[in-house]
Design an enzyme around this catalytic site. Structure first.
Site, PDB file in Angstrom:
ATOM      1  CG  LEU A 155       0.164   8.677  -4.243  1.00 39.28           C
ATOM      2  CD1 LEU A 155       1.393   8.563  -5.135  1.00 39.28           C
ATOM      3  CD2 LEU A 155      -0.693   9.870  -4.644  1.00 39.28           C
ATOM      4  CB  SER A 156      -5.151   5.721  -6.356  1.00 37.47           C
ATOM      5  OG  SER A 156      -5.874   4.691  -6.968  1.00 37.47           O
ATOM      6  N   GLY A 157      -3.417   2.911  -5.496  1.00 39.58           N
ATOM      7  CA  GLY A 157      -2.518   1.881  -5.999  1.00 39.58           C
ATOM      8  C   GLY A 157      -1.313   1.614  -5.114  1.00 39.58           C
ATOM      9  CB  ALA A 158       0.046   3.309  -2.128  1.00 39.86           C
ATOM     10  N   GLY A 159      -1.325   0.195  -2.209  1.00 40.08           N
ATOM     11  CA  GLY A 159      -1.460  -1.063  -1.483  1.00 40.08           C
ATOM     12  C   GLY A 159      -2.231  -0.955  -0.177  1.00 40.08           C
ATOM     13  CE  LYS A 160      -5.090   4.351  -0.030  1.00 39.86           C
ATOM     14  NZ  LYS A 160      -4.514   4.240  -1.367  1.00 39.86           N
ATOM     15  CB  SER A 161      -7.589  -1.748  -0.394  1.00 33.24           C
ATOM     16  OG  SER A 161      -8.189  -0.468  -0.416  1.00 33.24           O
ATOM     17  CB  SER A 182      -6.926  10.652   4.074  1.00 34.07           C
ATOM     18  OG  SER A 182      -6.161   9.530   4.331  1.00 34.07           O
TER      19      SER A 182
END
Length: 177
Positions: free
Chosen positions: A14-20, A87
Protein backbone atom coordinates in the site's frame (compact mmCIF):
# COMPACT_ATOMS: atom_id res chain seq x y z
CA UNK A 1 32.06 -13.79 -23.13
CA UNK A 2 28.91 -14.24 -21.06
CA UNK A 3 27.27 -11.37 -19.24
CA UNK A 4 25.67 -12.04 -15.87
CA UNK A 5 21.97 -11.13 -16.00
CA UNK A 6 20.60 -8.85 -13.37
CA UNK A 7 17.56 -9.51 -11.23
CA UNK A 8 14.51 -7.47 -10.35
CA UNK A 9 13.59 -6.90 -6.72
CA UNK A 10 9.92 -5.84 -6.81
CA UNK A 11 8.57 -4.15 -3.67
CA UNK A 12 4.77 -4.06 -3.52
CA UNK A 13 2.41 -2.78 -0.84
CA UNK A 14 0.00 0.00 0.00
CA UNK A 15 0.89 3.66 -0.28
CA UNK A 16 2.79 4.53 2.89
CA UNK A 17 3.92 0.95 3.59
CA UNK A 18 7.59 1.90 3.30
CA UNK A 19 8.42 0.54 -0.17
CA UNK A 20 10.37 3.57 -1.37
CA UNK A 21 12.26 4.05 1.88
CA UNK A 22 13.36 0.41 1.92
CA UNK A 23 14.15 0.46 -1.82
CA UNK A 24 16.40 3.51 -1.37
CA UNK A 25 18.26 1.87 1.51
CA UNK A 26 18.71 -1.41 -0.35
CA UNK A 27 19.84 0.38 -3.52
CA UNK A 28 22.40 2.45 -1.61
CA UNK A 29 23.79 -0.59 0.20
CA UNK A 30 24.02 -2.71 -2.95
CA UNK A 31 25.76 0.15 -4.77
CA UNK A 32 28.19 0.61 -1.86
CA UNK A 33 28.96 -3.13 -2.10
CA UNK A 34 29.97 -2.65 -5.74
CA UNK A 35 26.81 -3.95 -7.40
CA UNK A 36 25.38 -2.41 -10.58
CA UNK A 37 21.94 -1.35 -9.35
CA UNK A 38 19.14 1.02 -10.36
CA UNK A 39 15.99 1.97 -8.48
CA UNK A 40 12.71 2.56 -10.31
CA UNK A 41 10.22 4.29 -8.01
CA UNK A 42 6.50 4.36 -8.77
CA UNK A 43 6.15 8.13 -8.34
CA UNK A 44 9.18 8.82 -10.54
CA UNK A 45 8.01 6.36 -13.19
CA UNK A 46 4.63 8.09 -13.37
CA UNK A 47 6.33 11.49 -13.77
CA UNK A 48 8.65 10.27 -16.52
CA UNK A 49 7.61 7.31 -18.68
CA UNK A 50 4.09 7.08 -17.23
CA UNK A 51 3.10 10.68 -17.91
CA UNK A 52 -0.50 10.83 -19.06
CA UNK A 53 -1.56 7.57 -17.45
CA UNK A 54 -4.43 7.65 -15.00
CA UNK A 55 -5.39 5.15 -12.32
CA UNK A 56 -7.83 2.92 -14.16
CA UNK A 57 -6.99 -0.76 -14.11
CA UNK A 58 -5.82 -0.51 -17.75
CA UNK A 59 -3.59 2.52 -17.07
CA UNK A 60 -2.12 0.88 -13.98
CA UNK A 61 -1.31 -2.21 -16.03
CA UNK A 62 0.31 -0.07 -18.74
CA UNK A 63 2.46 1.54 -16.05
CA UNK A 64 3.55 -1.94 -14.95
CA UNK A 65 4.29 -2.98 -18.55
CA UNK A 66 6.55 0.04 -18.94
CA UNK A 67 8.36 -0.65 -15.68
CA UNK A 68 8.87 -4.29 -16.69
CA UNK A 69 10.28 -3.20 -20.05
CA UNK A 70 12.85 -0.91 -18.41
CA UNK A 71 13.71 -3.55 -15.80
CA UNK A 72 14.30 -6.16 -18.52
CA UNK A 73 16.62 -3.78 -20.38
CA UNK A 74 18.60 -3.18 -17.21
CA UNK A 75 18.62 -6.86 -16.22
CA UNK A 76 19.86 -7.84 -19.66
CA UNK A 77 22.97 -5.76 -18.96
CA UNK A 78 23.61 -7.25 -15.54
CA UNK A 79 21.95 -4.50 -13.53
CA UNK A 80 20.02 -5.30 -10.37
CA UNK A 81 16.74 -3.40 -10.64
CA UNK A 82 14.90 -2.41 -7.48
CA UNK A 83 11.29 -1.44 -8.18
CA UNK A 84 8.96 0.15 -5.63
CA UNK A 85 5.45 0.17 -7.07
CA UNK A 86 2.11 -0.34 -5.35
CA UNK A 87 1.21 -2.77 -8.19
CA UNK A 88 -2.14 -3.52 -6.56
CA UNK A 89 -3.34 -6.44 -8.66
CA UNK A 90 -1.94 -9.97 -8.47
CA UNK A 91 -2.30 -10.21 -12.25
CA UNK A 92 0.13 -7.31 -12.69
CA UNK A 93 2.77 -8.88 -10.48
CA UNK A 94 2.24 -12.24 -12.20
CA UNK A 95 2.87 -10.53 -15.54
CA UNK A 96 6.09 -9.02 -14.20
CA UNK A 97 7.20 -12.40 -12.85
CA UNK A 98 6.55 -14.07 -16.22
CA UNK A 99 8.38 -11.39 -18.21
CA UNK A 100 11.47 -10.96 -16.06
CA UNK A 101 14.24 -13.55 -16.00
CA UNK A 102 14.90 -13.26 -12.24
CA UNK A 103 12.07 -11.82 -10.14
CA UNK A 104 11.95 -11.41 -6.37
CA UNK A 105 8.58 -10.27 -5.02
CA UNK A 106 8.88 -8.37 -1.75
CA UNK A 107 5.68 -7.58 0.12
CA UNK A 108 5.86 -4.50 2.34
CA UNK A 109 3.07 -5.62 4.67
CA UNK A 110 1.56 -2.76 6.64
CA UNK A 111 -2.01 -2.35 7.93
CA UNK A 112 -4.09 0.28 6.17
CA UNK A 113 -4.58 2.32 9.37
CA UNK A 114 -0.79 2.60 9.84
CA UNK A 115 -0.33 3.62 6.19
CA UNK A 116 -2.99 6.28 6.65
CA UNK A 117 -1.30 7.58 9.82
CA UNK A 118 2.03 7.83 7.94
CA UNK A 119 0.49 9.64 4.97
CA UNK A 120 2.64 12.76 4.59
CA UNK A 121 1.05 13.69 1.24
CA UNK A 122 -2.51 13.62 2.59
CA UNK A 123 -3.62 11.22 -0.14
CA UNK A 124 -5.62 8.92 2.11
CA UNK A 125 -7.55 11.86 3.55
CA UNK A 126 -8.36 13.07 0.04
CA UNK A 127 -9.42 9.56 -0.95
CA UNK A 128 -11.66 9.28 2.13
CA UNK A 129 -13.31 12.58 1.11
CA UNK A 130 -13.88 11.20 -2.40
CA UNK A 131 -11.40 13.59 -4.01
CA UNK A 132 -9.17 10.80 -5.34
CA UNK A 133 -11.15 8.15 -7.19
CA UNK A 134 -9.64 4.67 -7.59
CA UNK A 135 -7.27 5.08 -4.65
CA UNK A 136 -5.68 1.78 -3.68
CA UNK A 137 -6.84 0.53 -0.31
CA UNK A 138 -9.81 2.92 -0.12
CA UNK A 139 -11.89 2.91 -3.31
CA UNK A 140 -9.76 0.45 -5.29
CA UNK A 141 -8.54 -2.94 -4.10
CA UNK A 142 -5.08 -4.06 -3.13
CA UNK A 143 -4.56 -7.78 -3.65
CA UNK A 144 -1.86 -8.83 -1.21
CA UNK A 145 0.66 -11.30 -2.64
CA UNK A 146 -0.27 -14.93 -1.98
CA UNK A 147 3.30 -16.19 -1.86
CA UNK A 148 5.97 -13.49 -2.12
CA UNK A 149 9.59 -14.52 -1.82
CA UNK A 150 9.84 -12.35 1.30
CA UNK A 151 7.43 -10.35 3.46
CA UNK A 152 8.65 -7.32 5.40
CA UNK A 153 6.43 -6.26 8.31
CA UNK A 154 6.96 -2.53 8.07
CA UNK A 155 4.62 -1.56 10.91
CA UNK A 156 6.67 -3.62 13.37
CA UNK A 157 10.20 -2.92 12.12
CA UNK A 158 12.20 0.17 11.23
CA UNK A 159 13.08 0.68 7.54
CA UNK A 160 16.78 -0.03 8.23
CA UNK A 161 15.87 -3.36 9.83
CA UNK A 162 13.63 -4.25 6.86
CA UNK A 163 16.45 -3.37 4.47
CA UNK A 164 18.83 -5.54 6.51
CA UNK A 165 16.35 -8.42 6.40
CA UNK A 166 15.91 -8.11 2.63
CA UNK A 167 19.66 -7.88 2.02
CA UNK A 168 20.28 -10.92 4.22
CA UNK A 169 17.64 -12.84 2.25
CA UNK A 170 19.22 -11.75 -1.04
CA UNK A 171 22.67 -12.81 0.13
CA UNK A 172 21.44 -16.20 1.27
CA UNK A 173 19.32 -16.94 -1.83
CA UNK A 174 21.03 -14.96 -4.58
CA UNK A 175 24.56 -14.28 -3.34
CA UNK A 176 24.13 -10.59 -4.10
CA UNK A 177 25.41 -8.72 -1.11
Amino acid sequence: MSVKRGITIWLTGLSGAGKSTIAALVTDRLRAAGQAVEWLDGDELRRSIGHGLGFSREDRFENIRRAVYVAELLNRHGVITVISLISPYAEMRSYARQQLHEFVEVYADCPLEICEARDVKGLYAKARRGELPSFTGISDPYEAPASPEITLYTAKHQPEDCADELLAWLEKRQGLY
